[in-house]
Design a protein around this motif. Structure first.
Motif, PDB file in Angstrom:
ATOM      1  N   SER A  53       0.842  -1.190   0.000  1.00  0.00           N
ATOM      2  CA  SER A  53       0.000   0.000   0.000  1.00  0.00           C
ATOM      3  C   SER A  53       0.881   1.246   0.000  1.00  0.00           C
ATOM      4  O   SER A  53       1.770   1.372   0.846  1.00  0.00           O
ATOM      5  CB  SER A  53      -0.895   0.017   1.232  1.00  0.00           C
ATOM      6  N   PRO A  54       0.632   2.164  -0.926  1.00  0.00           N
ATOM      7  CA  PRO A  54       1.450   3.386  -0.941  1.00  0.00           C
ATOM      8  C   PRO A  54       1.244   4.244   0.306  1.00  0.00           C
ATOM      9  O   PRO A  54       2.101   5.038   0.661  1.00  0.00           O
ATOM     10  CB  PRO A  54       0.953   4.123  -2.194  1.00  0.00           C
ATOM     11  N   ILE A  55       0.140   4.062   0.977  1.00  0.00           N
ATOM     12  CA  ILE A  55      -0.159   4.852   2.170  1.00  0.00           C
ATOM     13  C   ILE A  55       0.473   4.239   3.421  1.00  0.00           C
ATOM     14  O   ILE A  55       0.902   4.940   4.318  1.00  0.00           O
ATOM     15  CB  ILE A  55      -1.691   4.977   2.364  1.00  0.00           C
ATOM     16  N   LEU A  56       0.542   2.893   3.467  1.00  0.00           N
ATOM     17  CA  LEU A  56       0.934   2.198   4.692  1.00  0.00           C
ATOM     18  C   LEU A  56       2.320   1.567   4.661  1.00  0.00           C
ATOM     19  O   LEU A  56       2.752   1.000   5.666  1.00  0.00           O
ATOM     20  CB  LEU A  56      -0.098   1.103   5.004  1.00  0.00           C
ATOM     21  N   THR A  57       3.016   1.640   3.553  1.00  0.00           N
ATOM     22  CA  THR A  57       4.285   0.942   3.376  1.00  0.00           C
ATOM     23  C   THR A  57       5.240   1.118   4.557  1.00  0.00           C
ATOM     24  O   THR A  57       5.777   0.140   5.072  1.00  0.00           O
ATOM     25  CB  THR A  57       4.994   1.426   2.087  1.00  0.00           C
ATOM     26  N   ASP A  58       5.441   2.334   4.990  1.00  0.00           N
ATOM     27  CA  ASP A  58       6.409   2.610   6.052  1.00  0.00           C
ATOM     28  C   ASP A  58       5.992   2.051   7.414  1.00  0.00           C
ATOM     29  O   ASP A  58       6.823   1.929   8.312  1.00  0.00           O
ATOM     30  CB  ASP A  58       6.638   4.121   6.181  1.00  0.00           C
TER      31      ASP A  58
END
Length: 151
Positions: A53-58
């Motif tokens: 997910s680009p929002i949750l990656t980190d």
């Protein structure tokens, strides 16, 4: 002289209200325990999907544990009568976060795998949105139906 005892009409309404709150809580308990179990039973897949997910990656490593643990804790809060209200607010908060995430995915991303487990993983993102909005409405209903604290 024969004495008849009638219950006050508001007592019947109070029982109906409490029964509806109980049903709402059981719906959330079932949802959260099912979702948490599905995520934990296939933990690697869940963590991998979150990491895409680009929002949750980190935050994938932390969220892979935090989300199912939060779901289990909220289910426990909903099971205990003294913490039902807190549990409903927590359920509303979590479902609102999930709903905001889905709205963001629908508006800003393409082909992101669903990180839900079990049957829920077979829903489209739009179906998830409708499902989540329905559960947000259930949480609000449960909160509004809670008896007012006595002074």
């Amino acid at each position: 002289m024969k004495s008849t005892t009638r219950s006050h009409p508001s007592l019947g309404l109070a029982r109906i209200r409490q029964s509806l709150i109980d049903v709402i809580c059981y719906c959330f308990i079932l949802l959260f325990l099912y979702a948490a179990a599905a995520k934990l039973l296939d933990y690697r897949k869940f963590e991998l999907q979150i990491s895409k997910s680009p929002i949750l990656t980190d935050f994938a490593g932390v969220l892979a544990w935090l989300v199912p643990v939060a779901e289990i804790l909220i289910a426990i809060l909903l099971l205990i009568s003294k913490t039902t209200s807190l549990g409903l607010f927590a359920a509303l908060g979590l479902m609102s976060l999930f709903t905001a995430y889905i709205i963001a995915i629908l508006n800003f991303s393409e082909n992101i795998p669903c990180s839900c487990g079990g049957v829920l993983a077979h829903m489209s993102w739009k179906q998830h949105l409708v499902f989540n909005v329905a559960f947000v409405a259930l949480a609000v209903t449960g909160i509004l139906m809670q008896p007012k604290p006595k002074k």
